[in-house]
Design an enzyme around this catalytic site. Structure first.
Site, PDB file in Angstrom:
ATOM      1  N   GLY A  13      -5.413  10.501  -2.845  1.00 17.21           N
ATOM      2  CA  GLY A  13      -4.710   9.368  -3.450  1.00 17.21           C
ATOM      3  C   GLY A  13      -5.656   8.541  -4.294  1.00 17.21           C
ATOM      4  O   GLY A  13      -5.652   7.307  -4.222  1.00 17.21           O
ATOM      5  N   GLY A  14      -6.440   9.227  -5.124  1.00 15.67           N
ATOM      6  CA  GLY A  14      -7.501   8.552  -5.865  1.00 15.67           C
ATOM      7  C   GLY A  14      -7.174   8.191  -7.298  1.00 15.67           C
ATOM      8  O   GLY A  14      -8.086   7.872  -8.066  1.00 15.67           O
ATOM      9  N   GLY A  17      -4.851   2.229  -7.539  1.00 15.25           N
ATOM     10  CA  GLY A  17      -5.015   1.316  -6.417  1.00 15.25           C
ATOM     11  C   GLY A  17      -6.328   1.440  -5.685  1.00 15.25           C
ATOM     12  O   GLY A  17      -7.409   1.563  -6.283  1.00 15.25           O
ATOM     13  N   GLY A  19      -7.604   3.849  -3.747  1.00 17.93           N
ATOM     14  CA  GLY A  19      -8.325   5.116  -3.895  1.00 17.93           C
ATOM     15  C   GLY A  19      -9.103   5.185  -5.189  1.00 17.93           C
ATOM     16  O   GLY A  19     -10.255   5.630  -5.218  1.00 17.93           O
ATOM     17  N   SER A 137      -3.228   0.071   7.894  1.00 16.27           N
ATOM     18  CA  SER A 137      -2.492  -1.047   7.315  1.00 16.27           C
ATOM     19  C   SER A 137      -2.362  -2.153   8.343  1.00 16.27           C
ATOM     20  O   SER A 137      -2.260  -1.894   9.560  1.00 16.27           O
ATOM     21  CB  SER A 137      -1.088  -0.608   6.879  1.00 16.27           C
ATOM     22  OG  SER A 137      -0.291  -1.725   6.537  1.00 16.27           O
ATOM     23  N   TYR A 150       6.943   2.695   8.356  1.00 15.26           N
ATOM     24  CA  TYR A 150       5.610   2.747   7.737  1.00 15.26           C
ATOM     25  C   TYR A 150       4.554   2.258   8.724  1.00 15.26           C
ATOM     26  O   TYR A 150       3.515   2.899   8.906  1.00 15.26           O
ATOM     27  CB  TYR A 150       5.607   1.885   6.477  1.00 15.26           C
ATOM     28  CG  TYR A 150       4.240   1.664   5.873  1.00 15.26           C
ATOM     29  CD1 TYR A 150       3.667   2.621   5.046  1.00 15.26           C
ATOM     30  CD2 TYR A 150       3.535   0.498   6.120  1.00 15.26           C
ATOM     31  CE1 TYR A 150       2.413   2.419   4.481  1.00 15.26           C
ATOM     32  CE2 TYR A 150       2.283   0.275   5.568  1.00 15.26           C
ATOM     33  CZ  TYR A 150       1.725   1.240   4.749  1.00 15.26           C
ATOM     34  OH  TYR A 150       0.479   1.034   4.205  1.00 15.26           O
TER      35      TYR A 150
END
Length: 243
Positions: A13-14, A17, A19, A137, A150
């Site tokens: 997920g780079g 954001g 990442g 999170s 989530y």
């Protein structure tokens, strides 16, 4: 000399954001990074912005064949891995009574299954003394209406690092969770404004965090600065989970 000089990091997920911010910072600190993203166009743009010490591998962490291709790429370049930052994740709002099987499966497949197999498939290439970082999170510790599926996915990965800390201790591999509070990312931008405003109102510091602030915490966990830190959940949340 940078804090990650000569190290190799994998960041899922780079492309945007947290990442993306972490990938840029890791390279600035001397690392070579492999970044993943689901969309090739955005991945190419991210790698170009990160610079020459980065390789992009298109893929979805919930698909094991894509993870195999990621690590085949690392191996083909003759690299071994010092840092795995399993950052890819997805959040969606849905209240009790409107939860669908698709919603549940999507979140657990990406956030839990994806994190698990990102790490497990890295093990043969992971150097002893390496660092594993999972993006958690504040939602794992706070009850947020319509956002608790989530939150449950992030609570699950918190338990992963508790066990991995013991299972991987003979290899001196450290495992930690990095748990941001609400952060200014594209994921947040897609949420209902009223929901975000309600969450921000609960942050003692009175604002959202920035990807750069979370990336600095990731650098701490990736580097030898945290050489005696393992099994923890590091909240970078403006105090939201602490009160």
């Amino acid at each position: 000399m940078g804090k990650l000089q000569g190290k190799v990091a994998v960041i899922t997920g780079g492309t945007t954001g947290i990442g993306f911010a972490a990938a840029k910072l890791f390279v600035e600190e001397g690392a070579y990074v492999f970044v993943t993203g689901r969309r090739q166009k955005e991945l190419g743009e991210a790698v170009e912005a990160i610079g020459p010490n980065a390789t992009g591998v298109q893929g979805d962490v919930s698909k094991l064949a894509d993870l195999d291709r990621l690590y085949e790429t690392v191996e083909a370049e003759g690299r071994r891995i010092d840092v795995v930052f399993a950052n890819a994740g997805l959040g969606e709002f849905a209240a009790l009574g409107s939860i669908t099987e698709e919603h549940f499966d999507k979140l657990f497949s990406i956030n839990v299954k994806g994190a698990l197999f990102t790490v497990q498939k890295a093990l043969p290439l992971l150097n002893d003394g390496a660092s594993i970082i999972l993006t958690g999170s504040v939602g794992s510790a706070k009850g947020t209406p319509a956002f608790w599926v989530y939150g449950a996915t992030k609570a699950a990965i918190r338990n992963f690092v508790r066990a991995w800390t013991i299972e991987l201790r003979d290899r001196r591999i450290r495992s930690n969770v990095l748990s941001p509070g609400p952060t200014e990312t594209p994921l947040v931008d897609r949420q209902p404004p009223e929901a975000i405003a309600r969450i921000v109102s609960t942050i003692p510091m009175g604002r959202m965090g920035s990807p750069a602030e979370i990336a600095k915490a990731a650098l701490f966990l990736a580097s030898d600065d945290s050489s005696f830190v393992t099994g923890i959940e590091l909240f970078v949340d403006g105090g939201r989970a602490q009160i």
